[in-house]
Design a protein around this motif. Structure first.
Motif, PDB file in Angstrom:
ATOM      1  N   ILE A  29     150.807  95.040   9.275  1.00 12.54           N
ATOM      2  CA  ILE A  29     149.695  95.400   8.398  1.00 12.54           C
ATOM      3  C   ILE A  29     148.718  96.317   9.115  1.00 12.54           C
ATOM      4  N   MET A  30     148.413  96.026  10.382  1.00 14.28           N
ATOM      5  CA  MET A  30     147.512  96.910  11.122  1.00 14.28           C
ATOM      6  C   MET A  30     148.086  98.312  11.188  1.00 14.28           C
ATOM      7  N   THR A  31     149.410  98.418  11.357  1.00 14.95           N
ATOM      8  CA  THR A  31     150.033  99.741  11.422  1.00 14.95           C
ATOM      9  C   THR A  31     149.867 100.491  10.115  1.00 14.95           C
ATOM     10  N   MET A  32     150.020  99.779   9.003  1.00 13.84           N
ATOM     11  CA  MET A  32     149.850 100.463   7.722  1.00 13.84           C
ATOM     12  C   MET A  32     148.415 100.935   7.543  1.00 13.84           C
ATOM     13  N   ILE A  33     147.493 100.109   8.012  1.00 12.36           N
ATOM     14  CA  ILE A  33     146.088 100.456   7.800  1.00 12.36           C
ATOM     15  C   ILE A  33     145.745 101.764   8.485  1.00 12.36           C
ATOM     16  N   ILE A  34     146.364 102.009   9.641  1.00 10.07           N
ATOM     17  CA  ILE A  34     146.003 103.215  10.376  1.00 10.07           C
ATOM     18  C   ILE A  34     146.434 104.468   9.633  1.00 10.07           C
ATOM     19  N   ALA A  35     147.345 104.326   8.668  1.00 12.45           N
ATOM     20  CA  ALA A  35     147.756 105.492   7.885  1.00 12.45           C
ATOM     21  C   ALA A  35     146.620 105.983   7.000  1.00 12.45           C
ATOM     22  N   ILE A  36     145.684 105.098   6.681  1.00 12.77           N
ATOM     23  CA  ILE A  36     144.638 105.480   5.727  1.00 12.77           C
ATOM     24  C   ILE A  36     143.711 106.565   6.286  1.00 12.77           C
ATOM     25  N   PRO A  37     143.051 106.330   7.432  1.00 10.44           N
ATOM     26  CA  PRO A  37     142.184 107.418   7.913  1.00 10.44           C
ATOM     27  C   PRO A  37     142.953 108.695   8.226  1.00 10.44           C
ATOM     28  N   THR A  38     144.215 108.566   8.631  1.00  7.94           N
ATOM     29  CA  THR A  38     144.993 109.764   8.916  1.00  7.94           C
ATOM     30  C   THR A  38     145.211 110.563   7.642  1.00  7.94           C
ATOM     31  N   GLY A  39     145.529 109.872   6.554  1.00  4.58           N
ATOM     32  CA  GLY A  39     145.703 110.562   5.288  1.00  4.58           C
ATOM     33  C   GLY A  39     144.419 111.215   4.815  1.00  4.58           C
ATOM     34  N   VAL A  40     143.290 110.524   5.040  1.00  2.00           N
ATOM     35  CA  VAL A  40     141.993 111.074   4.651  1.00  2.00           C
ATOM     36  C   VAL A  40     141.780 112.449   5.257  1.00  2.00           C
ATOM     37  N   LYS A  41     142.168 112.583   6.532  1.00  2.00           N
ATOM     38  CA  LYS A  41     141.961 113.850   7.214  1.00  2.00           C
ATOM     39  C   LYS A  41     142.725 114.972   6.516  1.00  2.00           C
ATOM     40  N   VAL A  42     143.967 114.670   6.080  1.00  2.00           N
ATOM     41  CA  VAL A  42     144.756 115.724   5.452  1.00  2.00           C
ATOM     42  C   VAL A  42     144.054 116.221   4.185  1.00  2.00           C
TER      43      VAL A  42
END
Lengths: 657, 327, 202
Positions: free
Chosen positions: A356-369
């Motif tokens: 779950i922590m790994t999935m969460i880190i996808a969120i701010p990364t996607g925000v940047k795009v």
């Protein structure tokens, strides 16, 4: 006292046998020696030793140090790339021992991974730090200039150690992370793993010191008026990166030291007997290893933020959000390391948490795009080569990120772990993210530090070959992963139907090779045509302070340290200059650190130390260690000298523009 | 197009003449650069499809599984692809639309250099990914517990117990209840839960049968578990995915899923094998670094697996040196 | 005339900024050292029961002895604190005397630790015996190595200050050495608690 014991005393476990290699390795070693001889010969012939020593090797100017990092990284990229070609060639034949024995193959992919991460990617980002951080914050230097030089030379020592196995001894066959028990004496008594340990240990200390250096620089040396939320976003990314470096490189230091103790002093941290626990190594190395990949990618994100804003002629969309996303990614990257070994059997509860922590880190990364895309929105976008790299990055990185999400679900991970799907995923992230970012940054900032532009046309062709090569090289690997193909295989049963896909992948790597050749060609052509392609100080109509320096910059960066009131300080300066005439400048004396031989000396001694430990040459270990301690003590207890550039000289240098 | 023509050989030049008018036509509509991109993408897709077609008819076990666990894992994979696509596809569409519309040569598009933020948009792209991850997270909690390799399969059929040992560089399968053993081949009956207990007498390896189940590490002195069941008769390859030395690429094994009758016939056949896997045989042959063909044995010591694990737990060099009381 | 005064002001300001950077940089380095020791503590925590067939903490550790080491180190932290304060106030002899005491206590600490190690090895409990002992030696010896480096630093700085007293930069170095020494004391408290005490209590 017989011959044998005298030899062992002087040379440790080194024997003449260590120089004997199979034809391919011997060929590579000979090429290495020839390249060295040619380089040394050329410098001697042109009588440039004094110049190199005084102006480059002993320089404490971060711009010079940054360029040295860049040159070493570029050379190492070639070595890592040739390794990749050999891997692909062997895999395309599907036959054991086609031209690489399994042991040699394993050494090659271990070298490939180790060199690409530590001596290409890390070096490129340190090059970026050195060249860009001081100017972007309006400073002339870093917080600890001598430490900066020492960091570079420790890195260089590591590079020598990791390349030495081509000539003497052999390299590790245990992969770029050398899991025990394979990397323990029981299964690997030779010098391979030791070379790997000490190359990384020495370079790693250099990285840690650089992290401390640039973190302090950003906190303490910003120019007047530049509050944290007014810093360029690239500087924020460096702040995040250096925080990660400082927090996790000590873990690497400890882990490598414990493995070294197991291999030299017979301790039992990660052995299979006497209570040792290889799982502990896996945890420690990934507690470092996961943040490491964020260390590599955050500066690329920062560079893209600058590039997209400049070439869209528009301010970055959502600056505050981007800063928070960077901070979130920095923190979250500490909490995900177990996703690299879901299959080690930690149990469902532990696996779930880390998944779950790994999935969460996808969120701010996607925000940047999204923020980057909306920076282009309602802008005027010029599609220069850096922007092409950016477009390539978004496409590849988005795909790589989604395969990451696929990998983050533990039961799905059970079918992907250590298969070629995984290999495709992380190459997607590192090539598409880090490397494309580095290439964009190089093309973007090249005119600033050299005074001329890189040839645009050749740059575009290089991009096309890199992108198409990348797709051809790694899309088949995703398919192969689904077909059950495992990583690091040097041969396989051709009836499985994998060979065609391996061959296509090999063609992709060849295309990438053409891309690299084009990049080298681009540099050569641009240098030859530099008089026809001069770059002004403001080469791209930039927004941040480094564009206010001359191209190339003076040693002191800014004749007068700028005062800043807004974000995108240089853009505001330009607007202000349009409104009223500039005030007359008052020059002052500038004090800069004098060059110092301590950096190369420590690097040389560290290299001796590393090689001595690998070959068990006890007297050399002691001598080099004592020498390093003495040199450091003497230097650190002294107050350093400075050189002064008088105000009159500054005025003259500025007028010469 | 003269440049391209000069670069091509005579034969290629002839085929180029066919494409040239198409190229010119498309360039007029989409612009030269776009056409280069489109053609490159098409060529790439063509090449990849060609090679995928070359693999047609070959096994794609992760997407075409034959085991209980692997089926459920495939469903998860599909779910993650769909959830990711919800974000990735809009990103691609947005990227190309924005890049095209706001290219600097398009002076019709609005230019707002100070447009640097919009709370509504930020909420959208922090929020939607968050919701997607929330859904995926809930699915993860459930699925990870359901598919825990240590969790036995719920079934009325009595399980078959097989002990697995990774060696340099082969796999040993011990059937303690049937007194047989095999190297690099594992036969199992259909529709029966198989309880696998896995250890290593080698560097760390991973036990993976892609068509049947996810993988799990094999480690010295430790026992991991995997519970598999298959409902399709066939032969499925298995591998190790963690390098363990020079012979690593040869650590392929075959899993034969058989009908109950064929499986019992196989058991009887193995009982007539001349080879006996005694402790001495294990120490003198199997534990040496060497790859191996498929072999079948009668099992000489039913405690062989425990003794192998015990080697590392109690620092004993061989299996033969251990007597039964020592465990 | 006023220009030279301004120049001096600027130089003084720059020197102060450099000193600030050095202090911040050193504190940050200490934080990285915390991570280093944390990794060693984590390894010890995982491996503390892996005694193989060798001795455990209960068999080996002598609490009175460790208490002695602790008192030595704690006293030395006090004396170095005194040295820093006295040096700032300009009391050369008193400051250097306290520094000498600290050095002596530090050496005593290391001698005690080496004696303990030698005894363990003689009893058959070396770093090769088990994972527990490997991690014990790694953690405690790393602390000892840090103490040794601190003593080297003390020696070099002490000799320099005897020959040339009162330089602003040297006072700064002394203060940082004091911070380093306090830090090592804190790490020792953790070692005392989590390695020795909990090891003996089982």
């Amino acid at each position: 006292m017989d011959w044998n014991s005298i030899w062992h005393f002087i040379f440790g476990r080194l024997t003449m046998q260590a120089f004997v290699h199979d034809p391919i390795m011997a060929g590579a070693g000979i090429m290495e020696i020839v390249a060295l001889v040619v380089a040394i010969g050329l410098v001697t012939y042109l009588k440039k030793w004094r110049y190199l020593w005084k102006n480059w090797f002993t320089s404490l100017d971060p711009k010079k140090i940054g360029i040295m990092y860049f040159i070493v990284a570029a050379v190492m990229l070639l070595r890592g790339g040739i390794d990749a070609l050999m891997i692909k060639a062997q895999q395309s034949t599907a036959t054991a021992d086609a031209f690489l024995s399994p042991d040699h193959f394993q050494q090659i992919f271990s070298a490939h991974g180790t060199i690409m991460i530590f001596f290409v990617a890390m070096a490129m980002i340190f090059a970026m730090f050195n060249l860009l951080v001081p100017p972007q914050i309006g400073s002339r230097d870093v917080a600890f200039p001598l430490l900066n030089s020492i960091s570079f030379w420790l890195f260089a020592a590591g590079m020598v150690i990791v390349n030495a196995p081509l000539i003497v001894g052999e390299f590790s066959n245990a992969g770029w992370l050398a899991y025990p028990p394979l990397s323990e004496l029981q299964y690997n008594p030779g010098t391979g793993v030791d070379y790997w340990i000490w190359a990384l240990q020495i370079a790693g200390i250099g990285s840690l010191l650089s992290g401390i250096n640039f973190f302090t620089t950003i906190l303490k040396m910003r120019t007047k008026g530049m509050k944290m939320m007014k810093m360029p976003i690239f500087v924020w990314s460096v702040l995040g990166t250096t925080s990660l470096i400082m927090a996790v490189f000590p873990i690497l230091t400890v882990t490598l030291a414990l493995l070294a103790l197991d291999r030299t002093l017979g301790t039992n941290f990660f052995t299979s007997y006497n209570g040792g626990n290889p799982m502990m190594y896996v945890n420690l190395i990934w507690a470092w290893g996961h943040p490491e990949v964020y260390i590599l990618v955050l500066p690329a994100f920062g560079a893209f933020s600058e590039i997209v804003a400049t070439f869209s002629r528009k301010k970055l969309f959502g600056y505050t959000s981007m800063v928070w996303a960077l901070i979130a990614i920095t923190f979250l990257s500490f909490t995900v390391w177990l996703h690299h070994f879901f299959t080690m059997g930690a149990g469902a509860d532990v696996n779930t948490v880390f998944g779950i922590m790994t999935m969460i880190i996808a969120i701010p990364t996607g925000v940047k795009v999204f923020n980057w895309i909306f920076t282009m929105y309602r802008g005027r976008v010029r599609f220069t080569t850096p922007m092409l790299w950016f477009m390539g990055f978004v496409v590849t990185f988005a795909i790589g990120g989604s395969t990451g999400v696929m990998l983050s679900v533990p039961p799905a991970n059970f079918q992907f772990h250590n298969s070629l799907f995984l290999v495709a995923h992380f190459h997607n992230m590192i090539i598409g993210g880090v490397l494309f970012g580095v290439f964009a940054a190089i093309t973007y900032w090249w005119p600033k530090f050299t005074g001329f532009y890189l040839n645009e046309k050749i740059g575009r062709y290089a991009f096309i070959f890199w992108l198409s090569g990348f797709v051809l090289a790694f899309a088949p690997l995703y398919i192969l992963g689904f077909m059950g193909a495992v990583r690091r295989l040097d041969h396989y049963d051709p009836s499985l139907g994998w060979q065609g896909l391996f061959i296509v992948s090999g063609v992709g790597v060849l295309l990438i090779g053409i891309g690299v050749a084009l990049q080298i060609f681009q540099v050569i052509v641009s240098v030859l045509q530099r008089k026809k392609n001069p770059a002004p100080a403001d080469a791209w109509d930039g927004r941040t302070l480094e564009w206010s320096m001359s191209s190339p910059p003076k040693e002191y960066n800014f004749a007068v340290l700028p005062e800043v009131t807004t974000r995108d300080a240089f853009w505001e300066q330009k607007l202000a200059m349009k409104r009223h005439a500039p005030e007359p400048v008052k020059y002052q004396d500038i004090r800069l650190p004098k060059p110092s031989f301590i950096g190369p000396l420590i690097g040389g001694l560290s290299m001796v130390f590393g090689m001595a430990v690998v070959w068990h040459v006890i007297w050399a270990i002691l001598v080099s260690l004592v020498a390093i301690i003495v040199v450091l003590m003497v230097r650190l207890l002294r107050d350093h000298d400075e050189q002064v550039i008088s105000a009159a000289k500054v005025e003259k240098m500025e007028a010469a523009l | 197009m003269g440049k391209i023509e000069r670069l091509l050989s005579k034969g290629a030049r002839k085929s180029w003449r066919v494409f040239e008018p198409l190229w010119h036509f498309l360039s007029k509509i989409f612009g030269h650069r776009a056409v280069v991109v489109i053609f490159s993408v098409l060529i790439g897709l063509f090449v990849i499809s060609l090679t995928s077609w070359a693999a047609y008819g070959r096994a794609v076990p992760v997407l075409d599984p034959h085991g209980l666990m692997a089926f459920k894992e495939r469903d998860l994979i599909f779910l993650t692809v769909i959830l990711s696509a919800i974000v990735v596809i809009p990103v691609f569409i947005l990227l190309f639309i924005v890049a095209w519309r706001y290219r600097s040569s398009n002076t019709k598009a609005k230019y707002e250099p100070e447009y640097g933020g919009d709370i509504k948009l930020e909420l959208l792209w922090w929020g939607i990914p968050f919701l997607i991850i929330l859904i995926l997270g809930i699915v993860t909690v459930i699925a990870t517990h359901a598919l825990d390799p240590f969790k036995p399969i719920d079934s009325d059929v009595p399980p078959v117990k097989i002990q697995v040992v990774s060696l340099e560089w082969k796999w040993l399968f011990i059937y303690p209840d049937d007194s047989i053993a095999s190297v690099n081949v594992m036969n199992i009956p259909i529709n029966t839960p198989i309880d696998l207990y896995i250890t290593a007498d080698s560097p760390m390896n991973t036990f993976w049968i892609p068509a049947l189940a996810g993988q799990i590490y094999s480690m010295n002195g430790m026992t991991t578990q995997l519970h598999i069941e298959s409902s399709d008769i066939g032969t499925y390859p298995g591998y190790s995915t963690n390098i363990s030395g020079a012979g690593y690429s040869d650590m392929k094994f075959d899993v034969n899923v058989q009908s109950k009758r064929d499986y019992n016939k196989w058991l009887s056949k193995v009982h007539t094998s001349p080879l006996v896997l005694s402790d001495g045989y294990y120490d003198d042959n199997l534990s040496h670094p060497k790859t191996s063909e498929q072999m079948l044995f009668k099992l000489g010591d039913s405690l062989l697996f425990d003794k192998i694990v015990n080697k590392y737990m109690n620092n004993i060099d061989t299996v033969s040196a251990q007597n039964t009381e020592g465990i | 005339m006023s220009e030279t005064v301004m120049e001096m002001d600027i130089i003084r300001q720059e020197r102060q900024e450099v000193a600030n950077r050095k202090t911040l940089g050193f504190w940050i380095y200490l934080m990285t050292d915390v991570v280093l020791f944390s990794s060693l503590f984590a390894t010890f925590a995982v491996l503390r029961n892996a005694v193989a067939s060798g001795p455990s903490g209960q068999d080996l550790f002598s609490m009175p002895f460790v208490l002695g080491e602790t008192l030595v180190l704690l006293t030395s932290t006090f004396t170095i604190g005194m040295a820093v304060v006295l040096a700032k106030r300009g009391f050369k002899i008193a400051a250097l005397f306290n520094l000498l005491l600290t050095f002596g206590l530090g050496v005593a600490f290391l001698v005690m630790e080496l004696t303990e190690f030698t005894e363990f090895v003689h009893e058959g409990a070396s770093w090769q015996t088990s994972a527990f002992l490997s991690s014990f030696f790694a953690l405690v010896a790393t602390h000892g190595l840090h103490v040794a480096f601190g003593l080297l630093w003390m020696l070099g700085l002490g000799i320099k200050m005897i020959r040339r007293w009162g330089k602003e930069t040297d006072l700064g170095r002394l203060a940082l050495l004091g911070t380093f020494w306090h830090f090592l004391d804190i790490i020792w408290i953790f070692i005392f608690t989590f390695v020795y005490m909990i090891g003996v209590l089982g």
